[in-house]
Design an enzyme around this catalytic site. Sequence first.
Site, mmCIF file in Angstrom:
data_model
loop_
_atom_site.group_PDB
_atom_site.id
_atom_site.type_symbol
_atom_site.label_atom_id
_atom_site.label_comp_id
_atom_site.label_asym_id
_atom_site.label_seq_id
_atom_site.Cartn_x
_atom_site.Cartn_y
_atom_site.Cartn_z
ATOM 1 N N ARG A 159 7.964 -16.319 -6.820
ATOM 2 C CA ARG A 159 8.423 -14.930 -6.776
ATOM 3 C C ARG A 159 8.310 -14.326 -5.383
ATOM 4 O O ARG A 159 8.769 -13.214 -5.152
ATOM 5 C CB ARG A 159 7.674 -14.080 -7.805
ATOM 6 C CG ARG A 159 6.170 -14.203 -7.793
ATOM 7 C CD ARG A 159 5.604 -13.632 -9.093
ATOM 8 N NE ARG A 159 4.207 -13.951 -9.295
ATOM 9 C CZ ARG A 159 3.223 -13.071 -9.222
ATOM 10 N NH1 ARG A 159 3.482 -11.837 -8.933
ATOM 11 N NH2 ARG A 159 1.977 -13.434 -9.435
ATOM 12 N N GLU A 207 -1.525 -16.958 -18.603
ATOM 13 C CA GLU A 207 -0.548 -16.861 -17.523
ATOM 14 C C GLU A 207 -0.012 -18.227 -17.104
ATOM 15 O O GLU A 207 0.777 -18.329 -16.164
ATOM 16 C CB GLU A 207 -1.160 -16.141 -16.317
ATOM 17 C CG GLU A 207 -2.527 -16.643 -15.926
ATOM 18 C CD GLU A 207 -3.228 -15.716 -14.938
ATOM 19 O OE1 GLU A 207 -2.530 -14.941 -14.256
ATOM 20 O OE2 GLU A 207 -4.464 -15.780 -14.845
ATOM 21 N N ARG A 254 -8.812 -5.251 -11.285
ATOM 22 C CA ARG A 254 -8.731 -6.362 -10.333
ATOM 23 C C ARG A 254 -9.894 -6.246 -9.350
ATOM 24 O O ARG A 254 -10.012 -5.253 -8.642
ATOM 25 C CB ARG A 254 -7.402 -6.310 -9.570
ATOM 26 C CG ARG A 254 -6.166 -6.422 -10.454
ATOM 27 C CD ARG A 254 -4.911 -6.372 -9.588
ATOM 28 N NE ARG A 254 -3.711 -6.570 -10.379
ATOM 29 C CZ ARG A 254 -2.963 -5.592 -10.861
ATOM 30 N NH1 ARG A 254 -3.323 -4.325 -10.653
ATOM 31 N NH2 ARG A 254 -1.871 -5.846 -11.552
ATOM 32 N N HIS A 282 0.823 -1.212 0.000
ATOM 33 C CA HIS A 282 0.000 0.000 0.000
ATOM 34 C C HIS A 282 0.857 1.262 0.000
ATOM 35 O O HIS A 282 0.483 2.268 -0.594
ATOM 36 C CB HIS A 282 -0.934 0.001 1.214
ATOM 37 C CG HIS A 282 -0.209 0.152 2.502
ATOM 38 N ND1 HIS A 282 0.268 -0.923 3.196
ATOM 39 C CD2 HIS A 282 0.163 1.251 3.188
ATOM 40 C CE1 HIS A 282 0.900 -0.489 4.263
ATOM 41 N NE2 HIS A 282 0.848 0.822 4.290
ATOM 42 N N ARG A 306 -11.668 -8.235 -14.601
ATOM 43 C CA ARG A 306 -11.223 -9.614 -14.397
ATOM 44 C C ARG A 306 -11.998 -10.233 -13.237
ATOM 45 O O ARG A 306 -12.149 -9.620 -12.180
ATOM 46 C CB ARG A 306 -9.729 -9.660 -14.077
ATOM 47 C CG ARG A 306 -9.180 -11.082 -13.970
ATOM 48 C CD ARG A 306 -7.693 -11.091 -13.684
ATOM 49 N NE ARG A 306 -7.376 -10.611 -12.342
ATOM 50 C CZ ARG A 306 -6.138 -10.463 -11.882
ATOM 51 N NH1 ARG A 306 -5.095 -10.742 -12.654
ATOM 52 N NH2 ARG A 306 -5.934 -10.018 -10.651
ATOM 53 N N ASN A 314 3.444 -11.668 -15.043
ATOM 54 C CA ASN A 314 3.951 -11.978 -13.703
ATOM 55 C C ASN A 314 3.846 -13.471 -13.403
ATOM 56 O O ASN A 314 4.816 -14.124 -13.016
ATOM 57 C CB ASN A 314 3.190 -11.183 -12.646
ATOM 58 C CG ASN A 314 3.325 -9.686 -12.830
ATOM 59 O OD1 ASN A 314 4.087 -9.226 -13.679
ATOM 60 N ND2 ASN A 314 2.598 -8.925 -12.053
ATOM 61 N N ASP A 315 2.650 -14.023 -13.583
ATOM 62 C CA ASP A 315 2.464 -15.450 -13.323
ATOM 63 C C ASP A 315 3.075 -16.307 -14.426
ATOM 64 O O ASP A 315 3.575 -17.400 -14.156
ATOM 65 C CB ASP A 315 0.971 -15.780 -13.178
ATOM 66 C CG ASP A 315 0.494 -15.652 -11.739
ATOM 67 O OD1 ASP A 315 1.338 -15.782 -10.825
ATOM 68 O OD2 ASP A 315 -0.706 -15.419 -11.530
ATOM 69 N N CYS A 356 -0.659 -7.284 -19.621
ATOM 70 C CA CYS A 356 -1.118 -6.500 -18.460
ATOM 71 C C CYS A 356 -0.238 -6.711 -17.241
ATOM 72 O O CYS A 356 -0.550 -6.209 -16.162
ATOM 73 C CB CYS A 356 -2.570 -6.833 -18.127
ATOM 74 S SG CYS A 356 -2.829 -8.540 -17.595
#
Length: 582
Positions: free
Chosen positions: A483, A449, A314, A207, A351, A472-473, A520
């Site tokens: 990760r 992903e 998200r 955050h 998503r 990322n995934d 993305c």
Amino acid sequence: MTFSIHGLPVARGIAIGRAVLVAPSRVEVTHYFIQPDEIKAEIERLRVARDAVVDELQRMQAEMPKDMPPELGAMLDVHLMLLQDETLAYEIRRWIKERLYNAEWALISQLEVVVRQFDEMDDPYLRERKADLEQVVDRVLRHLKGAATPIAAPPPRPPRQQDLGLDDTLDVPLVLVAHDLSPADMLQFKKSVFAGFVTDVGGKTSHTAIVARSMDIPAVVGARSASQLVRQDDWVIIDGDAGVMIVDPSPIILAEYGFKQRQGELERGRLARLKNTPAVTLDGQRIELLANIEQPSDTAAALGVGAVGVGLFRTEFLFMGREGDLPDEDEQYAAYRAAVEGMHGLPVTIRTVDVGADKPLDDRRPDTHLNPALGLRAIRWSLAEPAMFLTQLRAILRAAAHGQVHLLIPMLAHAGEIRQTLELIDKARAQLDERGRVYGSVSLGAMIEIPAAALSMRLFLRHFDFLSIGTNDLIQYTLAIDRADESVAHLYDQLHPAVLRLVADTIAAGARAGKAVSVCGEMAGDTSVTRLLLGLGLRSFSMHPSQVLAVKQEILRADAGKLQAWAQAVLDSDEPAELLVG
């Protein structure tokens, strides 16, 4: 003596100022047993402290300046929700009643239980939400000890500013150094007071990082022992580009970074002028620059940088920390509609929820998964909970009546999963018809992903209108790298030949089928790979709003046609990173 501390760069730019330290409360917690006849009084002491924190945060919300980023208000909502969570309060009271722990000890004991659950989560964004709970506990502890404010008052101005080349007529900027920072901490000062943030913990999705980006303030997180090594009032430099904090800089170093700071301000000014410039390459290729958002209020930031839509909304924030009390259809519909209307007719890609066994929403399932990253998450969890999934689908379809909505499904890999998903979407439409609810049409997309999905393009392109590559995934699963595990994090490589091959083949397959493909993940906002992705044929990028203008600048300077041969050479290389240098 000048020395440097390294962490993770999360918000770019240079900040120079003196350190204001924030010390955590938990290191000072006293542990002792109470007598049985003291249980009621100890529970009451805990309640009074909790209520005091609730009142404090609500007062902060009411007095929040209008120019503060909306992220701060949303995060305060999360903290208030945690404070008022009766399940959490019950567990803390249980430590007092059954173990006869004092209130502080009970609070820390339950925190450790919940933090372990967060640590086992795979998704970095959700894993780092444990910081919200830690900060709520820290604030309650301070009230229990009679020390409500966690941030010390700034010390007197030091005498060294003239030696460092600073104008004595100006206020010296302040840099916040802490183990971690809560939204409430930051609201205790006006927006303009702190020139930058440094924290011991956190990641790119913490955050603190989100707020720093939204405020356009240089920040470094994950700096380990920064709060222990830096002293109150030390002069420090934050290099948000390199992820470095320099302590007690020499006049020469200060002059160098002062120049960099001025150059950075000029560069931000130049980038801001690109907001309304179409993202078109030198050879006339029109590129779609989209924004990733996490809350409906983030649409303002997306529009503020000239994004032409939302490439990833998200929806997890609606589902987190509710102890089984999942959001109903109307609550979700209101949130999705707010995002759609906030984009004023531009497309919004929503998503479906990406949580699961590694990110438990409640206690209905025991945590028995040995490897949560490979467990019941994303679409797997949605298909295992069809009632929940249908509720979300109905809400998204209803929101589509208010603007352009693209529906994105995460972590698909099997034909059976695709079939079940399509059947449930049809069922959601039928349920809305039966209830007389108005809904709109959506285009349907799949996240790529998992390597199995990237290798099954014929199947995916047969069923979906567009594809979105979640790098990322995809990197994590292709390279078998957790990760979240620092011991192997150095092996997490977005330029690994296998990763690039999967990305390139997905882009090419979409182009042949005439269907849109976007990226993305973090790669989309990384300007060091923008030219490579253009050369591989990517024409749609989705990223954090703060990255849009920098990527646009790279696009405006690129000739996509001329990059193709070079991109192919990178793709064929055993060491692609060497060809990207410079």
